[in-house]
Every structure is written in C-alpha cells, then in structure tokens.
Design a protein around this motif. Structure first.
Motif, PDB file in Angstrom:
ATOM      1  N   LYS A 268      28.873  44.812  24.711  1.00 20.18           N
ATOM      2  CA  LYS A 268      27.675  45.718  24.801  1.00 20.18           C
ATOM      3  C   LYS A 268      26.880  45.268  25.704  1.00 20.18           C
ATOM      4  O   LYS A 268      25.585  44.950  25.537  1.00 20.18           O
ATOM      5  CB  LYS A 268      27.030  45.700  23.525  1.00 20.18           C
ATOM      6  N   GLU A 269      27.072  45.118  27.035  1.00 19.82           N
ATOM      7  CA  GLU A 269      26.364  44.396  28.176  1.00 19.82           C
ATOM      8  C   GLU A 269      26.754  44.922  29.416  1.00 19.82           C
ATOM      9  O   GLU A 269      27.976  45.325  29.546  1.00 19.82           O
ATOM     10  CB  GLU A 269      26.096  43.103  28.309  1.00 19.82           C
ATOM     11  N   ASN A 270      26.079  44.721  30.432  1.00 18.36           N
ATOM     12  CA  ASN A 270      26.636  45.332  31.801  1.00 18.36           C
ATOM     13  C   ASN A 270      27.772  44.417  32.600  1.00 18.36           C
ATOM     14  O   ASN A 270      27.222  43.180  32.926  1.00 18.36           O
ATOM     15  CB  ASN A 270      25.343  45.272  32.727  1.00 18.36           C
ATOM     16  N   ILE A 271      28.904  44.517  32.375  1.00 21.45           N
ATOM     17  CA  ILE A 271      29.986  43.650  33.096  1.00 21.45           C
ATOM     18  C   ILE A 271      30.518  44.512  34.178  1.00 21.45           C
ATOM     19  O   ILE A 271      31.709  43.842  34.554  1.00 21.45           O
ATOM     20  CB  ILE A 271      30.903  43.235  31.645  1.00 21.45           C
ATOM     21  N   LEU A 272      30.011  45.417  34.548  1.00 24.52           N
ATOM     22  CA  LEU A 272      30.870  45.998  35.685  1.00 24.52           C
ATOM     23  C   LEU A 272      31.202  45.273  36.767  1.00 24.52           C
ATOM     24  O   LEU A 272      32.157  45.270  37.318  1.00 24.52           O
ATOM     25  CB  LEU A 272      30.054  47.216  36.197  1.00 24.52           C
ATOM     26  N   ILE A 273      30.170  44.457  37.372  1.00 25.00           N
ATOM     27  CA  ILE A 273      30.480  43.518  38.377  1.00 25.00           C
ATOM     28  C   ILE A 273      31.473  42.465  38.303  1.00 25.00           C
ATOM     29  O   ILE A 273      32.425  42.300  38.999  1.00 25.00           O
ATOM     30  CB  ILE A 273      29.119  42.574  38.790  1.00 25.00           C
ATOM     31  N   ASP A 274      31.634  42.094  36.820  1.00 20.63           N
ATOM     32  CA  ASP A 274      32.530  41.103  36.432  1.00 20.63           C
ATOM     33  C   ASP A 274      33.993  41.764  36.603  1.00 20.63           C
ATOM     34  O   ASP A 274      34.907  41.184  36.903  1.00 20.63           O
ATOM     35  CB  ASP A 274      32.501  40.639  35.281  1.00 20.63           C
ATOM     36  N   LEU A 275      33.980  43.037  36.109  1.00 19.61           N
ATOM     37  CA  LEU A 275      35.316  43.610  36.087  1.00 19.61           C
ATOM     38  C   LEU A 275      35.763  43.915  37.463  1.00 19.61           C
ATOM     39  O   LEU A 275      36.901  44.057  37.840  1.00 19.61           O
ATOM     40  CB  LEU A 275      34.921  44.985  35.270  1.00 19.61           C
ATOM     41  N   MET A 276      34.906  44.277  38.488  1.00 20.78           N
ATOM     42  CA  MET A 276      35.353  44.601  39.875  1.00 20.78           C
ATOM     43  C   MET A 276      36.014  43.275  40.547  1.00 20.78           C
ATOM     44  O   MET A 276      36.693  43.298  41.062  1.00 20.78           O
ATOM     45  CB  MET A 276      34.126  45.136  40.631  1.00 20.78           C
ATOM     46  N   ILE A 277      35.015  42.305  40.130  1.00 24.42           N
ATOM     47  CA  ILE A 277      35.627  40.935  40.685  1.00 24.42           C
ATOM     48  C   ILE A 277      37.123  40.556  40.232  1.00 24.42           C
ATOM     49  O   ILE A 277      38.006  40.139  40.883  1.00 24.42           O
ATOM     50  CB  ILE A 277      34.744  39.642  40.393  1.00 24.42           C
ATOM     51  N   ALA A 278      37.243  40.621  38.750  1.00 21.31           N
ATOM     52  CA  ALA A 278      38.501  40.493  37.914  1.00 21.31           C
ATOM     53  C   ALA A 278      39.521  41.358  38.660  1.00 21.31           C
ATOM     54  O   ALA A 278      40.762  40.922  39.053  1.00 21.31           O
ATOM     55  CB  ALA A 278      38.414  40.439  36.413  1.00 21.31           C
ATOM     56  N   TYR A 279      39.353  42.774  38.739  1.00 22.40           N
ATOM     57  CA  TYR A 279      40.459  43.619  39.399  1.00 22.40           C
ATOM     58  C   TYR A 279      40.795  43.011  40.800  1.00 22.40           C
ATOM     59  O   TYR A 279      41.924  43.066  40.995  1.00 22.40           O
ATOM     60  CB  TYR A 279      39.928  44.861  39.352  1.00 22.40           C
ATOM     61  N   ILE A 280      39.912  42.801  41.814  1.00 20.60           N
ATOM     62  CA  ILE A 280      40.229  42.424  43.046  1.00 20.60           C
ATOM     63  C   ILE A 280      40.921  41.038  43.085  1.00 20.60           C
ATOM     64  O   ILE A 280      42.100  40.932  43.584  1.00 20.60           O
ATOM     65  CB  ILE A 280      38.878  42.357  44.016  1.00 20.60           C
ATOM     66  N   SER A 281      40.760  40.289  42.261  1.00 21.32           N
ATOM     67  CA  SER A 281      40.976  38.935  42.056  1.00 21.32           C
ATOM     68  C   SER A 281      42.503  38.983  41.438  1.00 21.32           C
ATOM     69  O   SER A 281      43.506  38.557  42.032  1.00 21.32           O
ATOM     70  CB  SER A 281      40.229  38.154  41.020  1.00 21.32           C
ATOM     71  N   LEU A 282      42.739  39.824  40.323  1.00 21.39           N
ATOM     72  CA  LEU A 282      44.155  39.795  39.929  1.00 21.39           C
ATOM     73  C   LEU A 282      45.020  40.705  40.894  1.00 21.39           C
ATOM     74  O   LEU A 282      46.057  40.285  41.052  1.00 21.39           O
ATOM     75  CB  LEU A 282      44.107  40.865  38.719  1.00 21.39           C
ATOM     76  N   ASN A 283      44.434  41.671  41.815  1.00 21.76           N
ATOM     77  CA  ASN A 283      45.311  42.188  42.901  1.00 21.76           C
ATOM     78  C   ASN A 283      45.673  41.163  43.873  1.00 21.76           C
ATOM     79  O   ASN A 283      46.689  41.211  44.380  1.00 21.76           O
ATOM     80  CB  ASN A 283      44.326  43.237  43.559  1.00 21.76           C
ATOM     81  N   LEU A 284      44.577  40.073  44.283  1.00 20.00           N
ATOM     82  CA  LEU A 284      45.003  39.101  45.081  1.00 20.00           C
ATOM     83  C   LEU A 284      45.958  38.176  44.639  1.00 20.00           C
ATOM     84  O   LEU A 284      46.790  37.660  45.214  1.00 20.00           O
ATOM     85  CB  LEU A 284      43.637  38.446  45.463  1.00 20.00           C
ATOM     86  N   GLY A 285      45.849  37.911  43.238  1.00 14.64           N
ATOM     87  CA  GLY A 285      46.677  36.992  42.570  1.00 14.64           C
ATOM     88  C   GLY A 285      48.209  37.302  42.299  1.00 14.64           C
ATOM     89  O   GLY A 285      49.049  36.611  42.715  1.00 14.64           O
ATOM     90  N   PHE A 286      48.155  38.689  42.415  1.00  8.39           N
ATOM     91  CA  PHE A 286      49.555  39.277  42.297  1.00  8.39           C
ATOM     92  C   PHE A 286      50.466  39.067  43.348  1.00  8.39           C
ATOM     93  O   PHE A 286      51.229  38.602  43.682  1.00  8.39           O
ATOM     94  CB  PHE A 286      49.405  40.849  41.780  1.00  8.39           C
ATOM     95  N   LEU A 287      49.659  39.256  44.592  1.00  4.40           N
ATOM     96  CA  LEU A 287      50.244  39.284  46.094  1.00  4.40           C
ATOM     97  C   LEU A 287      50.494  37.608  46.369  1.00  4.40           C
ATOM     98  O   LEU A 287      51.581  37.481  46.878  1.00  4.40           O
ATOM     99  CB  LEU A 287      49.185  39.782  46.958  1.00  4.40           C
ATOM    100  N   LEU A 288      49.436  36.791  45.826  1.00  3.86           N
ATOM    101  CA  LEU A 288      49.744  35.508  46.184  1.00  3.86           C
ATOM    102  C   LEU A 288      51.113  34.868  45.269  1.00  3.86           C
ATOM    103  O   LEU A 288      51.908  33.990  45.848  1.00  3.86           O
ATOM    104  CB  LEU A 288      48.442  34.609  45.837  1.00  3.86           C
TER     105      LEU A 288
END
Length: 538
Positions: free
Chosen positions: A437-457
């Motif tokens: 119940k708080e603004n976590i949009l920036i965290d979700l964006m970071i996590a999504y891009i990070s997971l995408n990078l982690g998958f490639l690595l």
C-alpha cells in the motif's frame, strides 16, 4: 529382458489377481516392459550425465538415496517431546510436499498416459488387466519414494517413541500415500470432464503450478494454527479452515490414540484421516472407465493456435531488432507454448518462483520489495531446459540457413523472459501493490530491469548449447553447488545494489537510469561475437 524383483514378489499373489479376473501373465509382461522403459527416464531429482545410462539399472532406484537425504529432517519431528498434533502436522506437511511434487513432476506422464490404451487394448487384452498394471506401476514407485523418505524417521521412532508409535506412523503414511494418489487422479479426472483437447493440456499444467503453490503455502498456514508460548507450550487452535488441511487430519490420529486427547475436533479430524482415503479409492475405482474415456481428449488438437499466440507475435515486433530475430522469437515462443514436455518441466518451477518472494517476506517478518528478486530462482532451471525439444532433430535448420548462433541465443532469451518471467513478475507486482500500500513503482522498474540483466548474465557465464537441439532425457545437466552460488552471487549483487541505491536521495532514480543503460549495452555487446562461444549441434 530383465526379470525384476518386484515381479517375483507379485508372483506370490498370482492367485489373488486371477480371482479378480486379471490375466496375470499379461499383466506381468506389461509391467516388465514399463519397468524396462523406466530405466531410460531420468528423474527430476537426479542431476547426472545420462550419456552413460546403464540399461540394466533403473534410474529411478539410483535416485532413492537423494530422497533418503530429504527424509533425514523428519527425524527431528518424531523425536520432539511436544504436542503430537504440532510435530506430526509439520512432518506430514513436509511429506505431502515431497510426494505431491514427485507425483506431479515425474508421474503425471504415467497417470495421463494414453499410449497404453491405443497400443495394448487393440490386442486381446482386457482393460482390467491393463488398469491393474498401471496402478501397480504407480504404487511401486510411490511406495519406494515413501520408504526412502520415511525410513530414517521410522527407524528412529522405534527407539524414541516405541513400537505403537512406529506402527501408527507406518499405517498413517500408507493412508496418506493412497490419499495423495487418489487426490491427484480425481483432480485430473475433474479437469478431463470439464475441458478438452489442447485447452485441457494447458489446464493440467496450471493445476500442477497450483498444487505446488498450495502445498508450499500450507507450511505457512499450518504454523499459524498453533500458539507457541515462551515456555514452548503449544496450544492447538482449531478453526473452520483447519479441517481443510490433510496433515492436520493424520496428526490428529496420534493425538487421539497416543496422547488420549478426545477433543471434538481431534476426533473428527482423526475420522477424516481414515474415511477420506478409503472413500477416494472407492470413487476412483468407480470412475476409472470415465477417466479412461476422457483421456482420449488429450489427442484433440487446438484448431485455433494462430489466434492463441497473437499477443506473443505482436510483442516480438516491438522488442526484436531485426526481421531474423523476430522470426526466431516467434519460433521459440511457439515451441515453449506448444511442447508438452517442456511445459511439464518448466511450469512447476515457475510456480515456486511465484511464491518465493512472499514466503521470504512473511517468514522474515519484513515487507521489503527486494524479495521480488527471488523470482530469479527459476532462471537456472529454465536455462538448463531451453536446449531440449521433442523436435530436436529439426536442429539442422540452423545450419541449413546459416543463422548466426548469437542471434538465436538473443531471440530465444528474449522470448523466454517475455513469455515466462514477465507475466509472473507483473502478477507479483500487483499483489505487492495491495500488500505494501505504498508507491513502489520505481522499485519494481529497477527490479524488472535488474532481473532482465541478471538473466542475461547467468546465461553468458554458464555453458551454452543451441536452443531446442537435444532430446529430453538424453543428456542431463551436471548441476552443481557452484551453479547455485553463481545465481545467488548475480541476483544477490543486483538486489544489494538496489538496496544501497535506496539509501541516498534520488539514488533509486539515478540507479534506474544506470541499470537501463548497462542492460542495453549488455544485450547488444554480450551476444555479438560469434566466435566467442563453442556451440554444439546435434
């Protein structure tokens, strides 16, 4: 063909089978063939090189020591000197988890096999004979897994709790096994009656994920049935929904017969532990003909596959850099969505990745969005499985058209991430929005891009084989602790960087920009040099 010990054991009961109207000799031969074929089927718990498979040794039996190790923690619960309903509920919960996941991952193909009926029943073989062979085949393997899991705790229970506890423990395990088998079969029967064709096959995959989630979450639910005081006095607090948990039923038997607890709920749950398995067996036997008829629906094909994959094909237009990459993206998407073997192996792991973030958040008593990085726990299994295909012989097309292998890798990895990981991430993100119940949009964006990078690595730092070029079961990855540490190092490092960025003013916004740039460069540069990889063709 080898004459297996289980067949010699069944010979002792030949007269009983004959009296039941079963052609024993035919049933014996069917079982012998099934056991022989099983030597070529790898188990999900086995991590070995199947290039050196010994045709005379059943690969399932070679996996039993692993189940034996899994069963060692059960010793702790049978030696606990506390409430039986607490300790045994946890024990049976763990046991159900291992048995249900084994049944789903390794034996769904046995329960839903329609080849027997198409091949054997065209010969002068009665359906009762074939069905009995099928039942014995399943019971044999379930009993072996069960024995491996509970043998250490069974032996210890004799010395720690006595012969009465031992016999009761053995009896409840047998009843629980029957319940698990019948529950799985009846669940599949319900799906078979409601759906048909390709849609049915997809529903079965979704049910497997649901089972995985439900069983794993049951640990959290069972723990909340009890209040543990500072002096380790455990009080059972029955609720309307506690009667829906089978582990509690079977644990109540110990509380009633050994602890002499005659609480109304305890008595009711104990009766359920006895009655439900027996009733489910009777229902299943009555519905076997209907089950066999509906299995034929698995032969039905979906006549509208093109519309089914329209969204995926549109997505490929957006994220593909070239026409060739788009074609390969669509090709990979279609294989992952249509190949039954691939989905049977990958989907249960996706189920685990869906619930890990919430389990870790609630178990640790925190509500950190960083637990969403546990979605990446499915990466290693997916990367190990994308090289397999039932149509592996078609891999010659890569050479024929002289397709750049790095374009193949890039397109396939994008397809995997968009089709398998992204939907799960979106679903978990929505749930986190409601929970935090708080603004976590920036965290979700970071996590999504990070997971995408982690998958490639994770891909570029591991062994590489062209996608869909090997036969299922022909070769098994030599997974190791190093692979797990590699995954933890990559995902943990990305999560740590995310955490540190949040400690500074505007740190998350700066880090989001940085991680996007790094991700774009990594995808463009990491798969660029064709000669940098040693590629295997079959």
């Amino acid at each position: 063909m080898k004459d297996y010990k289980i067949l010699k054991f069944l010979d002792l009961f030949k007269k009983i089978f004959v009296k039941l109207g079963i052609d024993y000799q035919v049933m014996r031969e069917i079982l012998k063939v099934k056991l022989t074929l099983d030597t070529r089927r790898s188990q999900s718990v086995m991590v070995s090189d199947n290039n050196n498979i010994d045709e005379e040794k059943n690969q399932f039996l070679k996996s039993l020591p692993i189940y034996l190790i899994f069963g060692l923690p059960l010793i702790f619960f049978v030696t606990m000197d506390i409430s039986y309903i607490f300790s045994m509920s946890l024990l049976f919960g763990i046991f159900m988890f291992f048995m249900m996941t084994s049944l789903v991952s390794d034996f769904s193909s046995v329960l839903l096999d329609i080849r027997d009926k198409n091949i054997i029943l065209t010969k002068p073989v009665e359906s009762i004979t074939l069905n009995m062979a099928k039942i014995i085949h399943i019971l044999y393997y379930v009993s072996m897994i069960t024995l491996a899991l509970v043998l250490p705790s069974l032996i210890v229970s004799i010395f720690s709790k006595g012969i009465v506890f031992f016999l009761l423990y053995l009896a409840t395990i047998i009843l629980l096994d029957l319940f698990i088998i019948m529950l799985t079969a009846l669940l599949y029967l319900l799906i078979l009656k409601l759906f048909s064709g390709e849609k049915l096959k997809d529903i079965i995959n979704y049910v497997q994920i649901s089972l995985t989630i439900a069983i794993t979450l049951s640990y959290q639910v069972i723990g909340r049935l009890f209040d543990i005081s500072e002096l380790l006095e455990i009080n059972f607090n029955p609720t309307w929904w506690s009667g829906l948990l089978p582990p509690v039923w079977f644990a109540s038997v110990f509380e009633l017969l050994i602890a002499r607890n005659t609480n109304t709920f305890i008595v009711i749950y104990s009766l359920l532990a006895l009655i439900i398995p027996i009733v489910s067996i009777i229902i299943y036997i009555k519905l076997i003909p209907s089950f066999e008829r509906n299995l034929q629906k698995l032969n039905d094909e979906d006549t509208n596959k093109k519309r089914k994959h329209r969204f995926s094909n549109s997505l490929s237009n957006i994220i593909s850099r070239t026409k060739e990459e788009k074609t390969l993206f669509d090709f990979s998407s279609n294989i992952m969505k249509n190949e039954r073997n691939f989905k049977l192996r990958v989907y249960p792991n996706l189920g685990f990745s869906m619930i890990f973030p919430f389990i870790m958040a609630f178990s640790s008593g925190t509500s950190s969005i960083l637990t969403i990085y546990f979605v990446g726990f499915a990466f290693l299994t997916i990367l190990q499985l994308i090289k397999y295909s039932d149509s592996y012989k078609a891999a010659w097309i890569y050479k024929f058209f002289e397709i750049d292998e790095n374009t193949i890798y890039r397109a396939t990895l994008k397809s995997v991430f968009m089709n398998l990981i992204t939907p799960i991430f979106i679903l978990i993100s929505i749930i986190f929005f409601f929970i935090l119940k708080e603004n976590i949009l920036i965290d979700l964006m970071i996590a999504y891009i990070s997971l995408n990078l982690g998958f490639l690595l994770l891909f570029i730092t591991g062994p590489k084989t062209l996608p869909f070029t090997e036969k299922f079961g022909a070769v098994k990855d030599k997974g190791s602790i190093l692979d797990a540490f590699r995954m933890l190092f990559i995902l943990g490092g990305l999560a740590l960087a995310h955490f540190i960025a949040g400690m500074f003013p505007y740190g998350k916004y700066i880090y989001l920009l940085v991680i996007i740039i790094v991700d774009i460069i990594a995808w463009r540069k990491a798969l660029k040099a064709k000669e940098s990889y040693e590629v295997q063709y079959n």
